[in-house]
Write an enzyme that holds these catalytic residues in place. Structure first.
Site, PDB file in Angstrom:
ATOM      1  N   CYS A 188      31.297  35.044  43.587  1.00 22.95           N
ATOM      2  CA  CYS A 188      31.573  33.904  42.780  1.00 22.95           C
ATOM      3  C   CYS A 188      31.861  33.014  43.773  1.00 22.95           C
ATOM      4  O   CYS A 188      32.997  33.085  43.967  1.00 22.95           O
ATOM      5  CB  CYS A 188      31.622  33.710  41.074  1.00 22.95           C
ATOM      6  SG  CYS A 188      31.033  32.530  40.480  1.00 22.95           S
ATOM      7  N   ASP A 209      34.692  38.165  31.121  1.00 22.29           N
ATOM      8  CA  ASP A 209      35.671  37.120  31.816  1.00 22.29           C
ATOM      9  C   ASP A 209      37.028  37.078  30.598  1.00 22.29           C
ATOM     10  O   ASP A 209      37.139  37.384  29.843  1.00 22.29           O
ATOM     11  CB  ASP A 209      35.635  36.012  32.490  1.00 22.29           C
ATOM     12  CG  ASP A 209      36.411  35.801  33.303  1.00 22.29           C
ATOM     13  OD1 ASP A 209      36.325  34.363  33.851  1.00 22.29           O
ATOM     14  OD2 ASP A 209      37.139  36.606  33.435  1.00 22.29           O
TER      15      ASP A 209
HETATM   16  O1  LIG Z   1      35.372  30.217  39.675  1.00 27.21           O
HETATM   17  C1  LIG Z   1      35.403  28.942  39.137  1.00 27.21           C
HETATM   18  O2  LIG Z   1      36.362  28.456  39.840  1.00 27.21           O
HETATM   19  C2  LIG Z   1      35.656  28.983  37.405  1.00 27.21           C
HETATM   20  C3  LIG Z   1      35.407  27.951  37.069  1.00 27.21           C
HETATM   21  C4  LIG Z   1      35.162  27.798  35.202  1.00 27.21           C
HETATM   22  C5  LIG Z   1      34.373  28.567  34.752  1.00 27.21           C
HETATM   23  C6  LIG Z   1      33.815  29.506  36.020  1.00 27.21           C
HETATM   24  C7  LIG Z   1      34.352  29.699  36.854  1.00 27.21           C
HETATM   25  N1  LIG Z   1      34.277  30.572  37.456  1.00 27.21           N
HETATM   26  C8  LIG Z   1      33.380  32.232  36.845  1.00 27.21           C
HETATM   27  C9  LIG Z   1      33.024  33.530  37.548  1.00 27.21           C
HETATM   28  O3  LIG Z   1      32.216  33.366  37.178  1.00 27.21           O
HETATM   29  C10 LIG Z   1      34.100  34.330  38.091  1.00 27.21           C
HETATM   30  O4  LIG Z   1      34.199  34.278  38.995  1.00 27.21           O
HETATM   31  C11 LIG Z   1      35.747  34.620  37.090  1.00 27.21           C
HETATM   32  O5  LIG Z   1      35.309  33.655  35.790  1.00 27.21           O
HETATM   33  C12 LIG Z   1      36.432  35.383  37.839  1.00 27.21           C
HETATM   34  O6  LIG Z   1      36.537  34.916  38.753  1.00 27.21           O
HETATM   35  P1  LIG Z   1      38.514  35.629  39.019  1.00 27.21           P
HETATM   36  O7  LIG Z   1      39.760  36.063  38.359  1.00 27.21           O
HETATM   37  O8  LIG Z   1      39.537  34.495  40.029  1.00 27.21           O
HETATM   38  O9  LIG Z   1      38.236  37.197  39.665  1.00 27.21           O
END
Ligand SMILES: O=C(O)c1ccccc1NCC(=O)[C@H](O)[C@H](O)COP(=O)(O)O
Length: 233
Positions: free
Chosen positions: A8, A138
């Site tokens: 993502c 999440d």
């Molecule tokens: O990625 C972002 O900046 C974000 C901002 C606000 C809401 C969601 C967001 N990302 C969504 C996703 O699906 C991410 O992959 C998920 O939150 C996991 O993130 P991470 O812990 O950094 O792998």
């Protein structure tokens, strides 16, 4: 069945190529303006042009209006929308209907989230969304997501796990345990495969996919052992 993988927060062509080359099943584009991974619908459309067939393109929104989502999917040919904000399941269904797309709803898990709450939420979500595994779990963070923070996987009921996308703080260091221990339908990652916010690292992506596949191999060997040692009825 192998664990599906979503990468993502892509913002560059080279990162789309790296995710596809590593074997990602889905790639996500963030349309939340406060995110450092934010892309415009026009930019997402440019990036989606280089996505080969059979890879799901996911548009991620936080508390967006139905009109905003509908306008976005008219410009960027997204396969699926991911609603990562405070939207209720009913609001999510209305947004998806307005956009003419299926949706994946996000439940942001807090330390005091009860397993039954996850079960009830998934049942409500399943009633509103015929899509299999349309619930992404999440970690609850003020920034809504993309924070690289994990949550307590033991909160996930075992019979729910095969129907969820596991997300939040995943990396090459915990991916094998996440797959072999939780057994989710899919995993989703952003921070753990980055060089910096919004800039992915091809090596980290490849290493993460390999760690997920190592988890799949563990599950396969366990399943094989269970079959071999099953007592015939
Ligand atoms: O990625 C972002 O900046 C974000 C901002 C606000 C809401 C969601 C967001 N990302 C969504 C996703 O699906 C991410 O992959 C998920 O939150 C996991 O993130 P991470 O812990 O950094 O792998």
């Amino acid at each position: 069945m192998r664990t599906r993988i979503k990468i993502c927060g892509l913002t560059r062509e080279e990162d789309v190529h790296a995710a596809v080359a590593a074997g990602a099943d889905a790639i996500g584009f963030v349309f939340y303006p406060k995110s450092p991974r934010y892309v415009t619908p026009q930019r997402a459309a440019e990036l989606i042009r280089i996505v080969p067939p059979f890879i799901t393109t996911v548009g991620l929104f936080v508390n967006a209006s139905p009109d905003e989502v509908a306008r976005t999917v008219r410009v960027a040919p997204l396969s699926l929308i991911q609603l990562h904000g405070d939207e209720t399941v009913a609001e999510a269904a209305a947004i998806a209907a307005a956009a003419g797309r299926q949706f994946m709803k996000v439940f942001r898990v807090k330390p005091d989230t009860a397993p039954d709450e996850l079960l009830e939420y998934e049942q409500a979500n399943r009633a509103a969304s015929p899509l299999f595994a349309s619930l992404l779990l999440d970690t609850y963070v003020d920034a809504y997501g993309g924070a690289g923070k994990g949550f307590d996987w033991s909160l996930i009921p075992k019979d729910l796990a095969p129907r969820v996308v596991l997300s939040g703080g995943l990396s090459v260091h915990n991916a094998t345990d996440a797959v072999a221990g939780v057994r989710p339908y899919a995993v989703d990652i952003s921070s753990g495969v980055e060089a910096s916010k919004g800039i992915k690292d091809a090596r980290k992506i490849a290493d993460f996919v390999a760690a997920v596949r190592a988890g799949d191999a563990i599950l396969e060997s366990e399943t094989h052992h269970e079959r071999e040692t099953a007592v015939p009825r």
